[in-house]
Design a protein around this motif. Structure first.
Motif, PDB file in Angstrom:
ATOM      1  N   ASP A 130       0.830  -1.199   0.000  1.00 45.09           N
ATOM      2  CA  ASP A 130       0.000   0.000   0.000  1.00 45.09           C
ATOM      3  C   ASP A 130       0.873   1.261   0.000  1.00 45.09           C
ATOM      4  OD1 ASP A 130      -2.277  -1.521   0.000  1.00 45.09           O
ATOM      5  OD2 ASP A 130      -2.514  -1.485   2.185  1.00 45.09           O
ATOM      6  N   PHE A 131       1.863   1.265   0.883  1.00 43.62           N
ATOM      7  CA  PHE A 131       2.773   2.410   0.938  1.00 43.62           C
ATOM      8  C   PHE A 131       3.655   2.469  -0.308  1.00 43.62           C
ATOM      9  CE2 PHE A 131       1.871   1.713   5.475  1.00 43.62           C
ATOM     10  CZ  PHE A 131       1.557   3.011   5.864  1.00 43.62           C
ATOM     11  N   ALA A 132       4.087   1.304  -0.800  1.00 37.66           N
ATOM     12  CA  ALA A 132       4.935   1.274  -1.989  1.00 37.66           C
ATOM     13  C   ALA A 132       4.193   1.828  -3.206  1.00 37.66           C
ATOM     14  CB  ALA A 132       5.415  -0.148  -2.265  1.00 37.66           C
ATOM     15  N   LEU A 133       2.922   1.494  -3.325  1.00 36.65           N
ATOM     16  CA  LEU A 133       2.119   2.024  -4.439  1.00 36.65           C
ATOM     17  C   LEU A 133       1.988   3.539  -4.352  1.00 36.65           C
ATOM     18  CD1 LEU A 133      -0.700  -0.655  -4.826  1.00 36.65           C
ATOM     19  CD2 LEU A 133       0.759   0.219  -6.669  1.00 36.65           C
ATOM     20  N   LEU A 134       1.844   4.043  -3.148  1.00 37.18           N
ATOM     21  CA  LEU A 134       1.723   5.488  -2.979  1.00 37.18           C
ATOM     22  C   LEU A 134       3.005   6.193  -3.431  1.00 37.18           C
ATOM     23  CD1 LEU A 134      -0.014   7.088   0.065  1.00 37.18           C
ATOM     24  CD2 LEU A 134       1.930   8.193  -1.007  1.00 37.18           C
ATOM     25  N   CYS A 135       4.152   5.647  -3.036  1.00 37.07           N
ATOM     26  CA  CYS A 135       5.424   6.250  -3.452  1.00 37.07           C
ATOM     27  C   CYS A 135       5.612   6.127  -4.959  1.00 37.07           C
ATOM     28  CB  CYS A 135       6.585   5.579  -2.721  1.00 37.07           C
ATOM     29  SG  CYS A 135       6.676   5.950  -0.954  1.00 37.07           S
ATOM     30  N   ALA A 136       5.254   4.970  -5.514  1.00 33.39           N
ATOM     31  CA  ALA A 136       5.412   4.775  -6.951  1.00 33.39           C
ATOM     32  C   ALA A 136       4.498   5.715  -7.736  1.00 33.39           C
ATOM     33  CB  ALA A 136       5.129   3.323  -7.315  1.00 33.39           C
ATOM     34  N   GLU A 137       3.307   5.979  -7.220  1.00 39.03           N
ATOM     35  CA  GLU A 137       2.407   6.931  -7.893  1.00 39.03           C
ATOM     36  C   GLU A 137       2.997   8.339  -7.888  1.00 39.03           C
ATOM     37  OE1 GLU A 137      -1.303   6.587  -5.915  1.00 39.03           O
ATOM     38  OE2 GLU A 137      -1.776   4.604  -6.730  1.00 39.03           O
ATOM     39  N   ALA A 138       3.640   8.706  -6.796  1.00 37.54           N
ATOM     40  CA  ALA A 138       4.301  10.015  -6.754  1.00 37.54           C
ATOM     41  C   ALA A 138       5.432  10.069  -7.773  1.00 37.54           C
ATOM     42  CB  ALA A 138       4.831  10.296  -5.347  1.00 37.54           C
ATOM     43  N   SER A 139       6.227   9.005  -7.863  1.00 35.86           N
ATOM     44  CA  SER A 139       7.305   8.965  -8.857  1.00 35.86           C
ATOM     45  C   SER A 139       6.756   9.002 -10.270  1.00 35.86           C
ATOM     46  CB  SER A 139       8.157   7.702  -8.661  1.00 35.86           C
ATOM     47  OG  SER A 139       8.795   7.699  -7.402  1.00 35.86           O
ATOM     48  N   ALA A 140       5.645   8.297 -10.497  1.00 33.91           N
ATOM     49  CA  ALA A 140       5.024   8.325 -11.824  1.00 33.91           C
ATOM     50  C   ALA A 140       4.528   9.727 -12.159  1.00 33.91           C
ATOM     51  CB  ALA A 140       3.880   7.311 -11.883  1.00 33.91           C
ATOM     52  N   THR A 141       4.026  10.453 -11.162  1.00 34.87           N
ATOM     53  CA  THR A 141       3.593  11.830 -11.387  1.00 34.87           C
ATOM     54  C   THR A 141       4.769  12.709 -11.792  1.00 34.87           C
ATOM     55  OG1 THR A 141       1.803  11.586  -9.776  1.00 34.87           O
ATOM     56  CG2 THR A 141       2.495  13.834 -10.316  1.00 34.87           C
ATOM     57  N   LEU A 142       5.925  12.505 -11.165  1.00 32.01           N
ATOM     58  CA  LEU A 142       7.115  13.280 -11.525  1.00 32.01           C
ATOM     59  C   LEU A 142       7.594  12.933 -12.921  1.00 32.01           C
ATOM     60  CD1 LEU A 142       9.098  13.093  -8.160  1.00 32.01           C
ATOM     61  CD2 LEU A 142       7.614  14.926  -8.980  1.00 32.01           C
ATOM     62  N   GLY A 143       7.426  11.681 -13.334  1.00 27.04           N
ATOM     63  CA  GLY A 143       7.719  11.291 -14.703  1.00 27.04           C
ATOM     64  C   GLY A 143       9.135  11.647 -15.122  1.00 27.04           C
ATOM     65  N   ASN A 144       9.232  12.398 -16.218  1.00 27.18           N
ATOM     66  CA  ASN A 144      10.522  12.802 -16.762  1.00 27.18           C
ATOM     67  C   ASN A 144      10.912  14.215 -16.334  1.00 27.18           C
ATOM     68  OD1 ASN A 144      10.828  10.364 -18.192  1.00 27.18           O
ATOM     69  ND2 ASN A 144       9.560  11.148 -19.868  1.00 27.18           N
ATOM     70  N   ALA A 145      10.304  14.711 -15.268  1.00 28.84           N
ATOM     71  CA  ALA A 145      10.653  16.050 -14.796  1.00 28.84           C
ATOM     72  C   ALA A 145      12.122  16.122 -14.404  1.00 28.84           C
ATOM     73  CB  ALA A 145       9.766  16.451 -13.610  1.00 28.84           C
ATOM     74  N   ARG A 146      12.698  15.006 -13.965  1.00 30.41           N
ATOM     75  CA  ARG A 146      14.116  14.918 -13.656  1.00 30.41           C
ATOM     76  C   ARG A 146      14.678  13.665 -14.326  1.00 30.41           C
ATOM     77  NH1 ARG A 146      12.894  19.149 -12.511  1.00 30.41           N
ATOM     78  NH2 ARG A 146      13.311  20.412 -10.655  1.00 30.41           N
ATOM     79  N   PRO A 147      15.824  13.776 -14.994  1.00 33.20           N
ATOM     80  CA  PRO A 147      16.389  12.590 -15.672  1.00 33.20           C
ATOM     81  C   PRO A 147      16.614  11.418 -14.736  1.00 33.20           C
ATOM     82  CG  PRO A 147      17.496  14.585 -16.418  1.00 33.20           C
ATOM     83  CD  PRO A 147      16.600  14.993 -15.285  1.00 33.20           C
ATOM     84  N   ILE A 148      17.007  11.696 -13.486  1.00 30.85           N
ATOM     85  CA  ILE A 148      17.293  10.600 -12.572  1.00 30.85           C
ATOM     86  C   ILE A 148      16.031   9.843 -12.197  1.00 30.85           C
ATOM     87  CG2 ILE A 148      17.031  11.880 -10.393  1.00 30.85           C
ATOM     88  CD1 ILE A 148      19.551  10.401  -9.423  1.00 30.85           C
ATOM     89  N   ASN A 149      14.866  10.457 -12.324  1.00 30.24           N
ATOM     90  CA  ASN A 149      13.629   9.769 -11.972  1.00 30.24           C
ATOM     91  C   ASN A 149      13.363   8.616 -12.924  1.00 30.24           C
ATOM     92  OD1 ASN A 149      11.307   9.781 -10.135  1.00 30.24           O
ATOM     93  ND2 ASN A 149      10.109  10.183 -11.978  1.00 30.24           N
ATOM     94  N   ALA A 150      13.669   8.803 -14.205  1.00 34.07           N
ATOM     95  CA  ALA A 150      13.512   7.710 -15.165  1.00 34.07           C
ATOM     96  C   ALA A 150      14.488   6.584 -14.859  1.00 34.07           C
ATOM     97  CB  ALA A 150      13.720   8.224 -16.582  1.00 34.07           C
ATOM     98  N   ALA A 151      15.722   6.929 -14.469  1.00 30.98           N
ATOM     99  CA  ALA A 151      16.697   5.900 -14.099  1.00 30.98           C
ATOM    100  C   ALA A 151      16.231   5.127 -12.870  1.00 30.98           C
ATOM    101  CB  ALA A 151      18.062   6.540 -13.842  1.00 30.98           C
ATOM    102  N   CYS A 152      15.653   5.838 -11.907  1.00 26.95           N
ATOM    103  CA  CYS A 152      15.101   5.165 -10.725  1.00 26.95           C
ATOM    104  C   CYS A 152      13.967   4.231 -11.115  1.00 26.95           C
ATOM    105  CB  CYS A 152      14.603   6.206  -9.715  1.00 26.95           C
ATOM    106  SG  CYS A 152      15.916   7.162  -8.921  1.00 26.95           S
ATOM    107  N   GLY A 153      13.156   4.644 -12.082  1.00 33.54           N
ATOM    108  CA  GLY A 153      12.060   3.789 -12.537  1.00 33.54           C
ATOM    109  C   GLY A 153      12.562   2.511 -13.182  1.00 33.54           C
ATOM    110  N   ARG A 154      13.611   2.617 -13.993  1.00 31.91           N
ATOM    111  CA  ARG A 154      14.173   1.418 -14.629  1.00 31.91           C
ATOM    112  C   ARG A 154      14.702   0.441 -13.577  1.00 31.91           C
ATOM    113  NH1 ARG A 154      16.302   5.314 -18.289  1.00 31.91           N
ATOM    114  NH2 ARG A 154      18.314   5.263 -17.195  1.00 31.91           N
TER     115      ARG A 154
END
Length: 615
Positions: free
Chosen positions: A453-477
């Motif tokens: 439940d908590f992990a989904l909440l954090c992942a949704e926040a990261s998905a919202t940030l998307g490509n706003a920062r290059p490192i966020n895409a690397a974290c997603g991979r």
């Protein structure tokens, strides 16, 4: 072999005895750990350290002018208000052929506005009234012909950072202009040099070029020390001090944050900071500073209070294992930092949290996670590593609670649809590389401990940030790969705990493996062979690493969210599968490398630790 082990143990006892004798001679002996750590943290509250100065009633005006004249080329006097170097005179104006073109006024206005909202609100690095007057003057002239060269470099650095809230649109072009205008061979510096170098560092870090950002940060620190930003020795320079303090303390905060992020030593020594903390109530205007006795909280002040606690933490992170007393002392210190924040910033608060006010909270949570993650190393016993994971998971849940408040409907939104877009816009505009990596670390620990439940909440926040920062895409991979391996591991239906799976623990440690002091997966040679004789290979093919042009394929944030939801459903169908330490690991047995219980002289080491491993 037994004799060699006895000699090594005797040598270890001798070293331990020496360390204990050194500790007994320390002046801090007898103080509890919390007091020892907090002593440094609260040193600035009563102001900078007082220095005894030589005073005289003699008139040195004549000899001082001779000293300046004949000492030219040998030394420079301290920069005081009476000897303030003239920016326009010290730096020649640009030639017409070298002048960069001013961007359209409408675009520049928008970027300046975004800079004030996203960066200046937290770190008031620039005296905005003075900067804006220069800005309007340049556009009235239609060029930078009459603007000082270093101010022009600062202007383009501000524009570059303004693009950070707009998906980095043309930000690299503005950065290139700023760096071309920055005179790397200059020998006389001003505050604008510090500001320009620091903003170059900020932009490069957000661009995920951390080594380059680390270098520019070092330039900003050295220039600041050269012009005396780190002290307040001259009482007649109060007007400048009010402007200087935010510049120096912003540099200090960036030094500590990037050092913690990269696992590298900071450049600024706390003992050298002989300057008052900035007050949000101080305002330098045309007629002098306006002094207000009350000191309301500000993001910069809150950040400094937290970062000072991180300073001592950085020194302890050189050890592979932190004793429980040290961890408890830092936990108490961070609790004190949290309690000192306003009521609406507490973990248990429920109202909407503006992301622009949240950076100090995330800095604190990241420091707590870094503290506990230190004991995840392979040299630690299983119980210590499992406890470290539990503590990191607790920090991650606190972070998720803060993020959930940033994802609420902001007050004042007219409709639900507008409020949904508004919290997303605010979160993206306030996000930085530090937040992206902290959310990623939290998601790893939450998924590992089946807190979906908590992990989904954090992942949704990261998905919202998307490509706003290059490192966020690397974290997603990375997170996508981690979840795939976690899904396979859970599907194997092993009886052993995840806490005993070394490969999963390596993946869980994430960027901890980027630290030379704390990583263990890259270690090769005799130490790796002796410490882990079961390793499949003692060499690493560094040429197999992917380059910047060969990024791994991944299922993007939709796939990450889908995997987490699948794991959540699996978890609900099998509630008994909780990754805990098996009871059989509660006791640790030491066995000799030569044991009669094994074939061919080899010991059966199932569930045991060998003496060679301990050594």
């Amino acid at each position: 072999q037994v004799q060699d082990l006895e000699k090594q143990l005797a040598h270890a006892r001798q070293q331990l005895s020496q360390l204990q004798s050194q500790k007994s001679d320390s002046p801090e002996t007898g103080l509890n750990p919390r007091h020892r750590i907090s002593t440094q943290a609260h040193r600035y509250e009563s102001g900078p350290r007082k220095r005894l100065k030589t005073s005289s009633h003699e008139d040195f005006s004549k000899i001082s002018s001779d000293l300046l004249y004949y000492g030219h080329g040998i030394f420079k006097p301290p920069l005081t208000i009476n000897q303030k170097r003239n920016t326009a005179a010290s730096f020649p104006n640009l030639k017409a052929m070298d002048l960069p073109q001013l961007p359209p006024k409408q675009i520049a206005d928008g970027l300046l506005s975004m800079y004030r909202i996203s960066f200046h609100a937290t770190f008031p690095l620039i005296d905005w009234d003075t900067f804006y007057e220069e800005y309007e003057s340049a556009y009235r002239q239609g060029s930078l012909q009459r603007a000082p060269q270093i101010w022009s470099a600062l202007f383009f650095a501000v524009l570059a950072c303004g693009t950070l809230s707009n998906s980095l649109r043309n930000g690299k072009g503005f950065l290139d202009q700023s760096q071309k205008l920055f005179d790397h061979t200059a020998d006389d510096f001003t505050l604008d040099h510090v500001r320009t170098a620091l903003l170059n560092s900020v932009f490069l870090v957000e661009l995920n070029r951390k080594s380059a950002g680390w270098t520019w940060l070092g330039v900003a620190i050295r220039i600041g020390q050269d012009i005396g930003l780190h002290h307040e020795y001259f009482k007649d320079a109060f007007i400048d001090q009010v402007i200087n303090r935010p510049v120096w303390w912003t540099t200090y905060v960036c030094d500590r944050l990037l050092s913690l992020e990269l696992g590298r030593p900071p450049m600024i020594n706390d003992d050298d900071c002989e300057i008052h903390l900035p007050s949000p109530a101080e305002k330098a205007g045309r007629r002098g500073p306006k002094i207000i006795t009350s000191h309301p909280s500000s993001p910069l002040s809150a950040s400094i209070q937290i970062i000072r606690g991180i300073s001592r933490l950085l020194k302890n992170l050189k050890e592979s294992t932190l004793p429980s007393g040290t961890i408890q002392a830092f936990d108490l210190l961070f609790d004190d930092c949290m309690t000192a924040l306003p009521a609406q910033h507490q973990i248990n608060a429920r109202e909407y949290l503006d992301p622009h006010e949240a950076p100090p909270l995330f800095y604190l949570q990241n420091a707590r996670l870094t503290l506990h993650r230190q004991n995840l190393g392979m040299k630690n016993p299983l119980e210590t590593r499992s406890k470290a994971i539990d503590n990191c998971n607790s920090v991650a849940k606190d972070t998720a609670r803060l993020i959930s408040r940033c994802m609420q409907h902001p007050p004042g939104s007219p409709t639900e649809a507008d409020s949904h877009d508004e919290w997303k816009r605010r979160l993206v505009s306030a996000a930085n590389a530090f937040l992206c990596t902290h959310i990623w670390r939290c998601t790893l620990f939450l998924a590992f401990r089946a807190e979906y439940d908590f992990a989904l909440l954090c992942a949704e926040a990261s998905a919202t940030l998307g490509n706003a920062r290059p490192i966020n895409a690397a974290c997603g991979r990375y997170l996508d790969f981690f979840l795939q391996r976690l899904t396979i591991r859970l599907g194997e239906d092993r009886e052993t705990s995840l806490d005993t799976d070394e490969e999963m623990l390596v993946l869980l440690s994430g960027d901890l493996q980027g630290s030379a002091e704390n990583s263990w997966v890259w270690r090769m040679g005799e130490e790796a062979t002796q410490g882990n004789q079961d390793s499949r290979s003692n060499s690493i093919n560094l040429t197999s690493f992917t380059t910047h042009d060969e990024t791994p394929q991944w299922s993007h944030w939709d796939g990450v969210l889908s995997t987490l939801k699948h794991l959540q459903e699996q978890r609900q169908r099998m509630p008994s599968r909780i990754p805990t330490v098996p009871p059989s690991h509660a006791q640790v047995h030491l066995v000799s490398p030569i044991s009669p219980g094994g074939s061919d002289g080899q010991a059966s080491t199932s569930g045991r630790i060998r003496i060679a491993d301990i050594m």
